[in-house]
Design a protein around this motif. Structure first.
Motif, PDB file in Angstrom:
ATOM      1  N   VAL A  66       0.838  -1.201   0.000  1.00  0.00           N
ATOM      2  CA  VAL A  66       0.000   0.000   0.000  1.00  0.00           C
ATOM      3  C   VAL A  66       0.867   1.242   0.000  1.00  0.00           C
ATOM      4  CG1 VAL A  66      -1.692   1.338   1.311  1.00  0.00           C
ATOM      5  CG2 VAL A  66      -1.960  -1.134   1.068  1.00  0.00           C
ATOM      6  N   ARG A  67       1.917   1.243   0.778  1.00  0.00           N
ATOM      7  CA  ARG A  67       2.810   2.398   0.810  1.00  0.00           C
ATOM      8  C   ARG A  67       3.421   2.639  -0.574  1.00  0.00           C
ATOM      9  NH1 ARG A  67       4.018   0.284   6.037  1.00  0.00           N
ATOM     10  NH2 ARG A  67       5.882  -0.731   5.237  1.00  0.00           N
TER      11      ARG A  67
ATOM     12  N   GLU B 180     -12.487  -5.238  -0.705  1.00  0.00           N
ATOM     13  CA  GLU B 180     -11.604  -4.497   0.207  1.00  0.00           C
ATOM     14  C   GLU B 180     -10.490  -3.798  -0.577  1.00  0.00           C
ATOM     15  OE1 GLU B 180      -8.123  -5.816   3.272  1.00  0.00           O
ATOM     16  OE2 GLU B 180     -10.016  -6.878   3.462  1.00  0.00           O
ATOM     17  N   GLN B 181      -9.943  -4.482  -1.541  1.00  0.00           N
ATOM     18  CA  GLN B 181      -8.905  -3.873  -2.378  1.00  0.00           C
ATOM     19  C   GLN B 181      -9.468  -2.688  -3.156  1.00  0.00           C
ATOM     20  OE1 GLN B 181      -8.029  -7.411  -4.617  1.00  0.00           O
ATOM     21  NE2 GLN B 181      -6.094  -7.731  -3.537  1.00  0.00           N
ATOM     22  N   ALA B 182     -10.641  -2.869  -3.744  1.00  0.00           N
ATOM     23  CA  ALA B 182     -11.259  -1.794  -4.521  1.00  0.00           C
ATOM     24  C   ALA B 182     -11.538  -0.589  -3.627  1.00  0.00           C
ATOM     25  CB  ALA B 182     -12.545  -2.280  -5.175  1.00  0.00           C
ATOM     26  N   ARG B 183     -12.048  -0.829  -2.425  1.00  0.00           N
ATOM     27  CA  ARG B 183     -12.329   0.265  -1.494  1.00  0.00           C
ATOM     28  C   ARG B 183     -11.060   1.043  -1.186  1.00  0.00           C
ATOM     29  NH1 ARG B 183     -10.920   1.163   3.158  1.00  0.00           N
ATOM     30  NH2 ARG B 183     -10.222  -0.939   3.558  1.00  0.00           N
ATOM     31  N   LEU B 184      -9.982   0.329  -0.901  1.00  0.00           N
ATOM     32  CA  LEU B 184      -8.715   0.971  -0.587  1.00  0.00           C
ATOM     33  C   LEU B 184      -8.188   1.761  -1.784  1.00  0.00           C
ATOM     34  CD1 LEU B 184      -6.370   1.450   1.338  1.00  0.00           C
ATOM     35  CD2 LEU B 184      -5.394  -0.706   0.559  1.00  0.00           C
ATOM     36  N   LEU B 185      -8.304   1.200  -2.965  1.00  0.00           N
ATOM     37  CA  LEU B 185      -7.839   1.886  -4.165  1.00  0.00           C
ATOM     38  C   LEU B 185      -8.635   3.156  -4.433  1.00  0.00           C
ATOM     39  CD1 LEU B 185      -7.171  -1.288  -6.270  1.00  0.00           C
ATOM     40  CD2 LEU B 185      -5.444   0.415  -5.621  1.00  0.00           C
TER      41      LEU B 185
ATOM     42  N   GLU C  45     -10.011   4.959  -2.067  1.00  0.00           N
ATOM     43  CA  GLU C  45      -9.500   5.889  -1.050  1.00  0.00           C
ATOM     44  C   GLU C  45      -8.157   6.493  -1.460  1.00  0.00           C
ATOM     45  OE1 GLU C  45      -9.323   4.074   2.801  1.00  0.00           O
ATOM     46  OE2 GLU C  45     -11.458   3.570   2.771  1.00  0.00           O
ATOM     47  N   LEU C  46      -7.327   5.717  -2.125  1.00  0.00           N
ATOM     48  CA  LEU C  46      -6.018   6.202  -2.565  1.00  0.00           C
ATOM     49  C   LEU C  46      -6.108   7.068  -3.824  1.00  0.00           C
ATOM     50  CD1 LEU C  46      -3.880   2.995  -1.960  1.00  0.00           C
ATOM     51  CD2 LEU C  46      -3.827   5.123  -0.638  1.00  0.00           C
ATOM     52  N   GLY C  47      -7.286   7.118  -4.436  1.00  0.00           N
ATOM     53  CA  GLY C  47      -7.466   7.958  -5.614  1.00  0.00           C
ATOM     54  C   GLY C  47      -7.155   7.285  -6.933  1.00  0.00           C
ATOM     55  N   CYS C  48      -7.153   5.963  -6.953  1.00  0.00           N
ATOM     56  CA  CYS C  48      -6.920   5.248  -8.205  1.00  0.00           C
ATOM     57  C   CYS C  48      -8.069   5.534  -9.167  1.00  0.00           C
ATOM     58  CB  CYS C  48      -6.819   3.754  -7.927  1.00  0.00           C
ATOM     59  SG  CYS C  48      -6.427   2.789  -9.379  1.00  0.00           S
ATOM     60  N   ASP C  49      -7.736   5.787 -10.432  1.00  0.00           N
ATOM     61  CA  ASP C  49      -8.753   6.163 -11.413  1.00  0.00           C
ATOM     62  C   ASP C  49      -9.590   4.990 -11.900  1.00  0.00           C
ATOM     63  OD1 ASP C  49      -8.029   8.965 -11.597  1.00  0.00           O
ATOM     64  OD2 ASP C  49      -6.202   8.256 -12.568  1.00  0.00           O
TER      65      ASP C  49
ATOM     66  N   ILE D  27     -17.821   1.758  -8.862  1.00  0.00           N
ATOM     67  CA  ILE D  27     -16.517   1.930  -8.213  1.00  0.00           C
ATOM     68  C   ILE D  27     -15.659   2.873  -9.047  1.00  0.00           C
ATOM     69  CG2 ILE D  27     -14.359   0.769  -7.607  1.00  0.00           C
ATOM     70  CD1 ILE D  27     -16.064  -1.625  -6.767  1.00  0.00           C
ATOM     71  N   ILE D  28     -15.665   2.711 -10.342  1.00  0.00           N
ATOM     72  CA  ILE D  28     -14.863   3.576 -11.203  1.00  0.00           C
ATOM     73  C   ILE D  28     -15.364   5.014 -11.101  1.00  0.00           C
ATOM     74  CG2 ILE D  28     -14.251   4.095 -13.593  1.00  0.00           C
ATOM     75  CD1 ILE D  28     -14.377   1.022 -14.082  1.00  0.00           C
ATOM     76  N   ALA D  29     -16.672   5.211 -11.192  1.00  0.00           N
ATOM     77  CA  ALA D  29     -17.237   6.555 -11.120  1.00  0.00           C
ATOM     78  C   ALA D  29     -16.932   7.184  -9.772  1.00  0.00           C
ATOM     79  CB  ALA D  29     -18.745   6.506 -11.376  1.00  0.00           C
TER      80      ALA D  29
END
Length: 88
Positions: free
Chosen positions: A11-12, A37-42, A44-48, A78-80
């Motif tokens: 994650v870092r 869980e991965q999608a939620r974290l991504l 939060e991290l601002g992944c497009d 999730i993407i939107a």
């Protein structure tokens, strides 16, 4: 992408990669997303954008073409959400 806890080395490593993408005005894509869980974290991290088994197993081009023409977008919330987060 392995299951990720909020502050693992994996994650870092995502944060600087995302920041590099932003600084270059690129759209970032996370591949291998298998768990919500991965999608939620991504998000939060601002992944497009994301792709992986969470959204669809590998499919033939004909299947993808038919899916896009059908108007069904099971993966778009999730993407939107991710895009709204970045451009809000």
């Amino acid at each position: 992408m392995q299951r990720l806890a909020a502050e693992t080395p994996s994650v870092r490593g995502l944060r600087p990669a995302r920041e590099l993408g932003r600084s270059l005005e690129l759209i970032t894509v996370a591949e291998g997303v298998e768990h919500a869980e991965q999608a939620r974290l991504l998000v939060e991290l601002g992944c497009d954008l994301m792709q992986g088994f969470l959204f669809s197993p590998p499919a033939a081009a004909e299947h993808i073409d038919a899916l896009l023409r059908s108007g069904v977008r099971p993966f778009w919330p999730i993407i939107a959400s991710s895009l709204r987060h970045e451009h809000a």
